[in-house]
Design a protein around this motif. Sequence first.
Motif, mmCIF file in Angstrom:
data_model
loop_
_atom_site.group_PDB
_atom_site.id
_atom_site.type_symbol
_atom_site.label_atom_id
_atom_site.label_comp_id
_atom_site.label_asym_id
_atom_site.label_seq_id
_atom_site.Cartn_x
_atom_site.Cartn_y
_atom_site.Cartn_z
ATOM 1 N N ASP A 1 -7.653 -0.613 3.029
ATOM 2 C CA ASP A 1 -6.640 -0.311 4.044
ATOM 3 C C ASP A 1 -6.980 1.004 4.738
ATOM 4 O O ASP A 1 -6.786 2.087 4.195
ATOM 5 N N SER B 1 -5.676 1.486 7.803
ATOM 6 C CA SER B 1 -4.691 1.425 8.882
ATOM 7 C C SER B 1 -3.964 2.750 9.053
ATOM 8 O O SER B 1 -3.994 3.623 8.182
ATOM 9 N N THR C 1 0.861 -1.178 0.000
ATOM 10 C CA THR C 1 0.000 0.000 0.000
ATOM 11 C C THR C 1 0.896 1.226 0.000
ATOM 12 O O THR C 1 1.959 1.225 0.631
ATOM 13 N N TRP D 1 -7.346 -2.574 8.665
ATOM 14 C CA TRP D 1 -7.753 -3.247 7.436
ATOM 15 C C TRP D 1 -9.186 -3.774 7.555
ATOM 16 O O TRP D 1 -9.575 -4.338 8.574
ATOM 17 N N LEU E 1 -8.306 -7.635 3.524
ATOM 18 C CA LEU E 1 -7.026 -8.185 3.975
ATOM 19 C C LEU E 1 -7.007 -9.693 3.806
ATOM 20 O O LEU E 1 -6.001 -10.271 3.364
#
Length: 500
Positions: free
Chosen positions: A308, A310, A255, A472, A477
């Motif tokens: 994503d 995160s 990413t 995620w 994921l």
Amino acid sequence: MRTPPAHVAPPDRARKRRRRTRSTLAAAVVAALAASGIYIAGAQAEEVAVPGRVQAEAFAAKSGAQTEGTGDADGGRNVGWLATGDWLRYDAVAITGADLTARVASQNATGGTVELRLGSPDGQLLASFPITETGGWQKWRTVTAKASGVPAGAQTVFAVMKSASASDFVNLNWFTFGPAAGASPSLSATPSASPTPSASATPSSSPSASVPPGAPTGAWVPVDQARWSRELAAFNAITPKAVPPGTTRVPEFHTDCGVANSAPDDPIVLPGLSGASHMHTFFGPKIDAFTTTDKLFSAANTCNAPGDKSAYWTPELRKDGKAVPIKSMRVYYGSRVKDPSTVKPFPPGLVVVEGDAKRQVDTPKNAGSNQFWCAGSAEIGRSADGNWPKCAPGGNLIFQLVFKDCWDGKNIDSPDHKSHMGDPVNGVCTGRYPVAVPDLSFMVNYESLGGDGLSLSSGKPSSMHGDFMNGWEPDRLGDLVKSCLNQNAKCGIDTTFAGG
């Protein structure tokens, strides 16, 4: 210096001497964790609760401290590894008089002071305890101080360490804030901030049985087993995509994340304490001291991998005191285990810190880990102090930070934010860390050719570190892990396979 879980001492002579001295603690059984250089204390004597005492290890938050079994008279644990700039926060403290005491030990000839401040690490000065060498890290002495006043009501008190020494200079066992007056934080014999595993327990086993979800910072935080079981069942049910011919057989996806913001906050190490950290550069969502993993899913995010949400962050890099712009930041997800088909997704709520912000050692060329290097051009020299490379035109300064990828299977956080994670042993996640998860690797590129004038907000290059909050979406994921990592196949930001 005897090292607590996942706290590895910088290799300087003073700290080596301290390790040898402290390994003789009468109140501790010191167990070496195989092949790791990590030690834990166990079989501690039960603490004797004394009315009016605030136990040092009963902190609500801390910076730069660790706990250990104490050799002092009343047993229990003390706080050690305290150097200048470190602090401990105590909530709901009743100050009942001007005569204050502290129980201290020191094996540092420089000494220093422990300042008590109200409300914040730089708040109103309540009192200062002078610290001089006591003859050993477990040679205890009671020191006294006069409070500047006796404020009414419950107070938030910070114990702030000040010393001319760069090394650890004091251990703390307890404080008193005037005559005993009813209940105080000291009456809790086993504070949530520091579990005490037995001599036979591992850091990942016993704490999770007694610490509820949502435990405060500095605690073992167990995974939500019901949620984790549901996510794991959904992952196991995924049918992986077929890997086409010509795909590079490397377990990988990635990413790319832009800078979201910069702030002197750290919601993993210093949750809820705005401005208490050194400056961080945050990638993904905008972060402050109150960010949690649950909040990530509803926040805007600068990362380009679908699903994503995160958060990633590192200390700010500076040139002559000014922030160095980020050229790019890519996070690779891979696997270091022999059999990547064993890799599972991250558990919900996982947070991890890699690196050591307090590690302040020189890193000359070819010094090993914690090295900045040149990408896109050759290194043509070093800074005057030898710690930073100089890159030829056309290149840029870069740092790669590799995280641990074996999980204990039980805890999504630990007191040092590291001990719930470990490294593979001979290519296998086993023992106290049996669950293989994706291997994170930060690749941070800076708009800089290196050279003189550089520093991290945390200090020297050796203090480089990174934080990860798992945000995620589980199905996204899971698909990447099942199709790319488990099948030893190279992917991009989604399950599009790549060759070459």
